[in-house]
Design an enzyme around this catalytic site. Structure first.
Site, PDB file in Angstrom:
ATOM      1  N   ASP A  13       0.809  -1.223   0.000  1.00  0.00           N
ATOM      2  CA  ASP A  13       0.000   0.000   0.000  1.00  0.00           C
ATOM      3  C   ASP A  13       0.839   1.267   0.000  1.00  0.00           C
ATOM      4  OD1 ASP A  13      -2.464  -1.385   0.049  1.00  0.00           O
ATOM      5  OD2 ASP A  13      -2.199  -1.765   2.194  1.00  0.00           O
ATOM      6  N   LYS A  38       0.110  -2.566 -16.157  1.00  0.00           N
ATOM      7  CA  LYS A  38       0.055  -3.274 -14.879  1.00  0.00           C
ATOM      8  C   LYS A  38       0.686  -4.629 -15.080  1.00  0.00           C
ATOM      9  CE  LYS A  38      -1.054  -4.134 -10.588  1.00  0.00           C
ATOM     10  NZ  LYS A  38      -0.482  -3.402  -9.451  1.00  0.00           N
ATOM     11  N   THR A  42      -4.232  -8.520  -9.659  1.00  0.00           N
ATOM     12  CA  THR A  42      -5.049  -9.467  -8.912  1.00  0.00           C
ATOM     13  C   THR A  42      -6.232  -8.717  -8.307  1.00  0.00           C
ATOM     14  OG1 THR A  42      -3.841  -9.213  -6.816  1.00  0.00           O
ATOM     15  CG2 THR A  42      -3.010 -10.859  -8.367  1.00  0.00           C
ATOM     16  N   ASP A  50      -6.201  -0.740 -11.474  1.00  0.00           N
ATOM     17  CA  ASP A  50      -5.030   0.136 -11.418  1.00  0.00           C
ATOM     18  C   ASP A  50      -4.848   0.898 -12.725  1.00  0.00           C
ATOM     19  OD1 ASP A  50      -4.549  -0.684  -8.840  1.00  0.00           O
ATOM     20  OD2 ASP A  50      -3.154  -2.257  -9.421  1.00  0.00           O
ATOM     21  N   GLU A 115       3.702  -0.814 -13.636  1.00  0.00           N
ATOM     22  CA  GLU A 115       3.427  -0.892 -12.206  1.00  0.00           C
ATOM     23  C   GLU A 115       3.497  -2.341 -11.734  1.00  0.00           C
ATOM     24  OE1 GLU A 115      -0.047  -0.396  -8.860  1.00  0.00           O
ATOM     25  OE2 GLU A 115      -0.382   0.515 -10.832  1.00  0.00           O
ATOM     26  N   ALA A 117       3.257  -5.462  -8.715  1.00  0.00           N
ATOM     27  CA  ALA A 117       2.179  -5.962  -7.864  1.00  0.00           C
ATOM     28  C   ALA A 117       2.756  -6.198  -6.473  1.00  0.00           C
ATOM     29  CB  ALA A 117       1.597  -7.251  -8.433  1.00  0.00           C
ATOM     30  N   GLY A 118       2.448  -5.299  -5.541  1.00  0.00           N
ATOM     31  CA  GLY A 118       3.030  -5.420  -4.212  1.00  0.00           C
ATOM     32  C   GLY A 118       4.475  -4.936  -4.208  1.00  0.00           C
TER      33      GLY A 118
END
Length: 215
Positions: A13, A38, A42, A50, A115, A117-118
């Site tokens: 986040d 992206k 998920t 996103d 971007e 993921a996490g």
């Protein structure tokens, strides 16, 4: 010559989607052709939330490459790490599909912002993480951080991991959206500036302002 930059965060986040959209808009305002992608989405089915946020911030509306699936080539419905979401969906993650999609975007645009993921160590499989993907594709990383309590620790761990993998650090992007506690935010900004000046003098620290979004 296209510039492909991987946008990762110090944690899930950190505000990667927001920063990706804002940086894309800034590059567009400087006269560049820019698109975002992206890496693996998920928690969605048939679309990427996103990418939607990127386009809202960029002010472009959805692009033809979005409808072709090039900007979100891998989507899983369960909101979890890529390896778990893929396993629950009974699918394998096709990294070559991501590569082909990125290459197609790079042919059309000056900049492709991918971007993640996490964070960097999020598993794609049991033996392959996001940082492994970035290293194997020789992508520079824009690391997104913020002024939340604990972010200094996460930022330094991420910077050390990038250095250990021989990955170029494009920049550290400080997301001002989370500056709720002025004392902590001011100290975090100052500490990160001193740390980068000593340990990564070629790495800029940029500040991403909080902007008001409208539908």
């Amino acid at each position: 010559m296209s510039n492909i930059i991987f946008v990762s965060g110090i944690d899930t986040d950190a505000g990667k989607s927001y920063v990706t959209g804002v940086v894309a808009r800034q590059l567009m305002e400087a006269g560049h052709r820019v698109i975002t992608q992206k890496f693996i989405q998920t928690g969605n089915a048939g679309y990427s939330e996103d990418i939607n946020l990127h386009r809202l911030i960029m002010g472009t509306g959805m692009l033809p490459e979005d409808s072709r699936g090039l900007t979100a080539p891998i989507i899983f419905p369960f909101p979890a790490s890529a390896q778990l979401a893929a396993r629950l969906a009974g699918r394998e993650i096709d990294l070559e599909l991501i590569d082909r999609s990125t290459a197609a975007l790079a042919e059309r645009y000056d900049y492709v912002l991918i971007e993640g993921a996490g964070g960097l160590m999020v598993p794609i499989t049991d033996t392959f993480t996001t940082i492994d993907y970035v290293a194997s594709r020789h992508l520079p990383v824009m690391l997104v951080t913020n002024g939340r309590l604990g972010s200094i620790n996460h930022t330094l761990l991420s910077l050390n991991a990038l250095s250990a993998h021989g990955i170029k650090i494009h920049s550290v992007a400080y997301n001002e959206h989370f500056d709720d506690e002025p004392t902590i935010a001011a100290d975090t900004r100052a500490f990160l500036k001193r740390y980068l000046d000593r340990n990564h003098p070629q790495t800029p620290l940029t500040f991403i302002p909080s902007i008001r979004l409208s539908d």
